[in-house]
Write a protein that holds these residues in place. Structure first.
Motif, PDB file in Angstrom:
ATOM      1  N   LYS A 154       0.666   6.859   5.629  1.00 14.99           N
ATOM      2  CA  LYS A 154       0.834   5.878   6.706  1.00 14.99           C
ATOM      3  C   LYS A 154       2.305   5.693   7.101  1.00 14.99           C
ATOM      4  O   LYS A 154       2.600   5.083   8.125  1.00 14.99           O
ATOM      5  CB  LYS A 154       0.269   4.528   6.266  1.00 14.99           C
ATOM      6  CG  LYS A 154      -1.247   4.439   6.225  1.00 14.99           C
ATOM      7  CD  LYS A 154      -1.823   4.266   7.614  1.00 14.99           C
ATOM      8  CE  LYS A 154      -3.287   3.856   7.549  1.00 14.99           C
ATOM      9  NZ  LYS A 154      -3.902   3.807   8.907  1.00 14.99           N
ATOM     10  N   LYS A 155       3.197   6.184   6.216  1.00 11.27           N
ATOM     11  CA  LYS A 155       4.637   6.034   6.426  1.00 11.27           C
ATOM     12  C   LYS A 155       5.033   4.564   6.508  1.00 11.27           C
ATOM     13  O   LYS A 155       5.763   4.122   7.412  1.00 11.27           O
ATOM     14  CB  LYS A 155       5.089   6.797   7.687  1.00 11.27           C
ATOM     15  CG  LYS A 155       4.835   8.298   7.589  1.00 11.27           C
ATOM     16  CD  LYS A 155       5.300   9.032   8.838  1.00 11.27           C
ATOM     17  CE  LYS A 155       5.036  10.536   8.705  1.00 11.27           C
ATOM     18  NZ  LYS A 155       5.456  11.284   9.915  1.00 11.27           N
ATOM     19  N   ILE A 156       4.524   3.808   5.545  1.00  7.97           N
ATOM     20  CA  ILE A 156       4.842   2.387   5.453  1.00  7.97           C
ATOM     21  C   ILE A 156       5.188   2.071   4.004  1.00  7.97           C
ATOM     22  O   ILE A 156       4.863   2.839   3.096  1.00  7.97           O
ATOM     23  CB  ILE A 156       3.663   1.504   5.921  1.00  7.97           C
ATOM     24  CG1 ILE A 156       2.419   1.758   5.048  1.00  7.97           C
ATOM     25  CG2 ILE A 156       3.363   1.731   7.399  1.00  7.97           C
ATOM     26  CD1 ILE A 156       1.264   0.836   5.359  1.00  7.97           C
ATOM     27  N   PRO A 157       5.824   0.928   3.734  1.00  4.83           N
ATOM     28  CA  PRO A 157       6.140   0.556   2.346  1.00  4.83           C
ATOM     29  C   PRO A 157       4.859   0.336   1.532  1.00  4.83           C
ATOM     30  O   PRO A 157       3.851  -0.151   2.058  1.00  4.83           O
ATOM     31  CB  PRO A 157       6.932  -0.749   2.493  1.00  4.83           C
ATOM     32  CG  PRO A 157       7.439  -0.740   3.895  1.00  4.83           C
ATOM     33  CD  PRO A 157       6.406  -0.024   4.709  1.00  4.83           C
ATOM     34  N   GLU A 158       4.928   0.684   0.274  1.00  6.40           N
ATOM     35  CA  GLU A 158       3.774   0.486  -0.599  1.00  6.40           C
ATOM     36  C   GLU A 158       3.373  -0.990  -0.659  1.00  6.40           C
ATOM     37  O   GLU A 158       2.188  -1.320  -0.735  1.00  6.40           O
ATOM     38  CB  GLU A 158       4.082   1.001  -2.000  1.00  6.40           C
ATOM     39  CG  GLU A 158       2.901   0.912  -2.954  1.00  6.40           C
ATOM     40  CD  GLU A 158       3.247   1.339  -4.363  1.00  6.40           C
ATOM     41  OE1 GLU A 158       2.504   0.953  -5.284  1.00  6.40           O
ATOM     42  OE2 GLU A 158       4.264   2.046  -4.541  1.00  6.40           O
ATOM     43  N   GLU A 159       4.368  -1.881  -0.609  1.00  5.19           N
ATOM     44  CA  GLU A 159       4.070  -3.310  -0.681  1.00  5.19           C
ATOM     45  C   GLU A 159       3.189  -3.752   0.483  1.00  5.19           C
ATOM     46  O   GLU A 159       2.321  -4.622   0.329  1.00  5.19           O
ATOM     47  CB  GLU A 159       5.367  -4.130  -0.683  1.00  5.19           C
ATOM     48  CG  GLU A 159       6.219  -3.960  -1.925  1.00  5.19           C
ATOM     49  CD  GLU A 159       6.999  -2.649  -1.949  1.00  5.19           C
ATOM     50  OE1 GLU A 159       7.030  -1.950  -0.904  1.00  5.19           O
ATOM     51  OE2 GLU A 159       7.563  -2.317  -3.013  1.00  5.19           O
ATOM     52  N   GLU A 160       3.396  -3.155   1.649  1.00  4.12           N
ATOM     53  CA  GLU A 160       2.611  -3.524   2.822  1.00  4.12           C
ATOM     54  C   GLU A 160       1.138  -3.133   2.654  1.00  4.12           C
ATOM     55  O   GLU A 160       0.232  -3.905   2.978  1.00  4.12           O
ATOM     56  CB  GLU A 160       3.191  -2.866   4.078  1.00  4.12           C
ATOM     57  CG  GLU A 160       2.466  -3.249   5.362  1.00  4.12           C
ATOM     58  CD  GLU A 160       3.099  -2.629   6.597  1.00  4.12           C
ATOM     59  OE1 GLU A 160       2.456  -2.653   7.672  1.00  4.12           O
ATOM     60  OE2 GLU A 160       4.228  -2.125   6.499  1.00  4.12           O
ATOM     61  N   ILE A 161       0.916  -1.950   2.137  1.00  4.08           N
ATOM     62  CA  ILE A 161      -0.460  -1.488   1.974  1.00  4.08           C
ATOM     63  C   ILE A 161      -1.138  -2.217   0.807  1.00  4.08           C
ATOM     64  O   ILE A 161      -2.345  -2.495   0.857  1.00  4.08           O
ATOM     65  CB  ILE A 161      -0.496   0.044   1.794  1.00  4.08           C
ATOM     66  CG1 ILE A 161      -1.828   0.608   2.323  1.00  4.08           C
ATOM     67  CG2 ILE A 161      -0.249   0.487   0.374  1.00  4.08           C
ATOM     68  CD1 ILE A 161      -1.818   2.109   2.540  1.00  4.08           C
TER      69      ILE A 161
END
Length: 228
Positions: free
Chosen positions: A202-209
């Protein structure tokens, strides 16, 4: 320590991780432990284990007995599998029976599905369930994913996310975060690896997911927050 716990929505292994919420799959009649804080259960008659109608009815009674326990929080895994040698019409009957149990006991449904997404969708449209239906080990096409997402299905992803060229990867990429879960299924590693791979895709921070999946879990299991 991660302040937001990981959620392993579907595993066949007992995983007493202190920082992970686990939902361990059990089969009808199988024993399970008392509630221990973060280890929950799902129970269902799998399409691979379909027998005669009479035997299946006895197994369904055992499913229903297990659903009386508060820490058995999902029905399943159940579902439809066209690659299985078991009778497909009986698979459908047993699947629908467990879908009705999910409504009666107000517990989400975990679905095993192989080459039968259209049939599951047809049953869903016929029943118009109030409870959430979740495809586990999801590996459907983008086109099918878009169709299912419109009908309020959720999707749980596991090892397919690590296999280049799988349909799961492309479907995962196009799904919004409020539709996804992660699982280990029979993989003996930690669900954290699925989260990290999902964040990369997703190319997002792990914390966000991690936060998104935690929110999803509490949205479908809104009684859980009071237990921690």
């Amino acid at each position: 320590m991660n302040p937001i716990p990981y959620v392993d929505i579907h595993t066949h292994l007992f995983r007493p991780e202190k920082e992970t919420i686990t939902v361990q799959n059990i089969f009808p009649g199988e024993g399970f432990a008392a509630f221990s804080g973060r280890n929950f259960y799902s129970v269902g008659l799998h399409p691979w284990h379909i027998k005669t109608p009479e035997e299946n009815n006895q197994l369904l009674v055992q499913v229903e007995e297990a659903l009386e326990f508060d820490h058995v929080i999902f029905v399943g895994e159940t579902g439809l599998d066209r690659r299985s040698e078991t009778n497909f019409e009986e698979q459908k009957r047993v699947f629908e029976a467990q879908a009705f149990m999910a409504e009666e006991y107000q517990k989400p449904l975990i679905i095993h599905c192989v080459k039968a997404y259209n049939e599951v969708l047809e049953i869903h449209k016929k029943m118009e369930p109030g409870m959430t239906w979740i495809f586990h080990g999801y590996n459907g096409s983008v086109q099918m994913t878009q169709q299912l997402a419109k009908q309020n299905f959720f999707f749980s992803f596991g090892e397919f996310l690590f296999l280049p060229g799988t349909k799961a990867i492309e479907s995962f990429r196009i799904l919004p975060l409020n539709k996804i879960f992660f699982e280990t299924d029979e993989y003996d590693g930690e669900v954290e690896y699925m989260y990290k791979q999902g964040a990369r895709l997703k190319k997002i921070p792990e914390e966000e997911i991690t936060m998104a999946v935690w929110d999803n879990f509490n949205r479908i299991e809104n009684k859980l927050m009071s237990r921690f």
